[in-house]
Design an enzyme around this catalytic site. Structure first.
Site, PDB file in Angstrom:
ATOM      1  N   THR A   1     -17.335 -50.583 -18.700  1.00 44.25           N
ATOM      2  CA  THR A   1     -17.484 -51.704 -17.773  1.00 44.25           C
ATOM      3  C   THR A   1     -17.863 -52.990 -18.502  1.00 44.25           C
ATOM      4  OG1 THR A   1     -18.206 -50.166 -16.048  1.00 44.25           O
ATOM      5  CG2 THR A   1     -18.607 -52.493 -15.664  1.00 44.25           C
TER       6      THR A   1
ATOM      7  N   LYS B   1     -32.296 -42.913 -13.712  1.00 39.32           N
ATOM      8  CA  LYS B   1     -31.688 -44.080 -13.068  1.00 39.32           C
ATOM      9  C   LYS B   1     -32.653 -44.698 -12.062  1.00 39.32           C
ATOM     10  CE  LYS B   1     -27.674 -44.155 -15.091  1.00 39.32           C
ATOM     11  NZ  LYS B   1     -27.338 -45.276 -15.999  1.00 39.32           N
TER      12      LYS B   1
ATOM     13  N   TYR C   1     -30.845 -36.938 -14.596  1.00 38.51           N
ATOM     14  CA  TYR C   1     -30.016 -38.148 -14.626  1.00 38.51           C
ATOM     15  C   TYR C   1     -30.426 -39.104 -13.498  1.00 38.51           C
ATOM     16  CZ  TYR C   1     -25.818 -41.097 -14.362  1.00 38.51           C
ATOM     17  OH  TYR C   1     -24.952 -42.161 -14.323  1.00 38.51           O
TER      18      TYR C   1
ATOM     19  N   LEU D   1     -25.623 -51.029 -20.030  1.00 40.80           N
ATOM     20  CA  LEU D   1     -26.015 -49.946 -20.923  1.00 40.80           C
ATOM     21  C   LEU D   1     -25.981 -48.609 -20.194  1.00 40.80           C
ATOM     22  CD1 LEU D   1     -29.065 -51.483 -22.811  1.00 40.80           C
ATOM     23  CD2 LEU D   1     -26.870 -50.836 -23.821  1.00 40.80           C
ATOM     24  N   GLY D   2     -25.486 -47.586 -20.879  1.00 42.57           N
ATOM     25  CA  GLY D   2     -25.465 -46.260 -20.279  1.00 42.57           C
ATOM     26  C   GLY D   2     -24.771 -45.279 -21.197  1.00 42.57           C
TER      27      GLY D   2
ATOM     28  N   ARG E   1     -23.855 -53.103 -31.627  1.00 41.90           N
ATOM     29  CA  ARG E   1     -24.246 -52.389 -32.847  1.00 41.90           C
ATOM     30  C   ARG E   1     -23.364 -52.806 -34.018  1.00 41.90           C
ATOM     31  NH1 ARG E   1     -24.185 -46.278 -30.872  1.00 41.90           N
ATOM     32  NH2 ARG E   1     -22.346 -47.122 -29.807  1.00 41.90           N
TER      33      ARG E   1
ATOM     34  N   ARG F   1     -13.637 -38.002 -23.174  1.00 41.42           N
ATOM     35  CA  ARG F   1     -14.596 -37.189 -22.429  1.00 41.42           C
ATOM     36  C   ARG F   1     -13.797 -36.236 -21.551  1.00 41.42           C
ATOM     37  NH1 ARG F   1     -19.092 -41.604 -20.232  1.00 41.42           N
ATOM     38  NH2 ARG F   1     -19.795 -42.382 -22.250  1.00 41.42           N
TER      39      ARG F   1
ATOM     40  N   SER G   1     -19.754 -53.252 -25.246  1.00 42.92           N
ATOM     41  CA  SER G   1     -18.699 -52.456 -25.867  1.00 42.92           C
ATOM     42  C   SER G   1     -18.337 -51.229 -25.031  1.00 42.92           C
ATOM     43  CB  SER G   1     -19.118 -52.012 -27.280  1.00 42.92           C
ATOM     44  OG  SER G   1     -20.287 -51.207 -27.220  1.00 42.92           O
ATOM     45  N   GLY G   2     -19.047 -51.012 -23.937  1.00 44.03           N
ATOM     46  CA  GLY G   2     -18.768 -49.880 -23.066  1.00 44.03           C
ATOM     47  C   GLY G   2     -17.631 -50.159 -22.109  1.00 44.03           C
TER      48      GLY G   2
END
Length: 216
Positions: A15, A126, A122, A70-71, A37, A157, A12-13
């Protein structure tokens, strides 16, 4: 051509959404499962949607190839601990389950500058997730290290929009050793992941931002 099954984490993000559209029309895959989700508004005969809670995830599903998109951001997550869950704990847990369940390939979106010894939180997370996935020894592991990811997100954002505006100006000036810091589109990342799955080699492979940019 023997068809495969795919699993997308983070579909759902930014990318993940693009990658999902690519894989649904890719003849290599007979089915594409996504962990979400809440269900997405896509109807396709190849698509399998599973509503999951990563905190309670304890089983694997059939998937030859696992694509991890995911991120989050620390601002969206709220705390460093919450950020760590999404960007490290969840990918590692899902990857371990899928490896035990027979998945052959794992393709992970990391970030430029990833380094588990970094003093930058961060970059450190990673780097840690990269090492965690490497240690699972999939037949093929692909780690993508994009710079700033360009694209329209569902959520606003403000800081990122400003950064993208600046990146469009200075991006062409980043050459030589700085080329890997050029921004890349979500579409180019998704295409790079799809290409890697089609033409994979065994072992661990890192794909830099400038290599990803070749798919734009």
């Amino acid at each position: 051509m023997k068809q495969r099954t795919a699993l997308i984490l983070g579909a759902s993000g930014l990318t993940g959404q693009v990658l999902l559209q690519l894989l649904l029309v890719d003849p290599l895959y007979r089915s594409v499962t996504i962990y979400v989700r809440k269900r997405v508004r896509i109807d396709h005969p190849k698509l399998i949607q599973l509503v999951v809670d990563y905190e309670k995830l304890d089983t694997a599903i059939e998937a030859d190839d696992v694509f991890c998109c995911l991120g989050t951001t620390i601002k969206k997550a709220g705390t460093q601990a919450a950020f760590r869950q999404v960007d490290l704990v969840y990918p590692e847990k899902a990857a371990a389950l899928q490896k035990a369940g027979g998945s052959k390939r794992f393709l992970l979106i990391s970030a430029v500058g990833a380094d588990m010894d970094s003093s930058i939180f961060y970059s450190k997370i990673k780097g840690q997730v990269e090492k965690a996935i490497e240690a699972l020894n999939f037949s093929g592991t692909y780690i993508f290290r994009p710079s700033l990811i360009m694209g329209e997100r569902a959520e606003r954002r403000v800081g990122e929009k400003i950064a993208m505006s600046i990146a469009k100006i200075i991006g062409p000036l980043l050459v030589g050793p700085f080329k890997k810091y050029q921004p890349v589109s979500a579409l180019s990342i998704a295409k790079a992941m799809q290409h890697a799955a089609h033409h994979y080699d065994e072992g661990i492979h890192y794909i830099s931002s400038d290599e990803i940019k070749q798919f734009e």
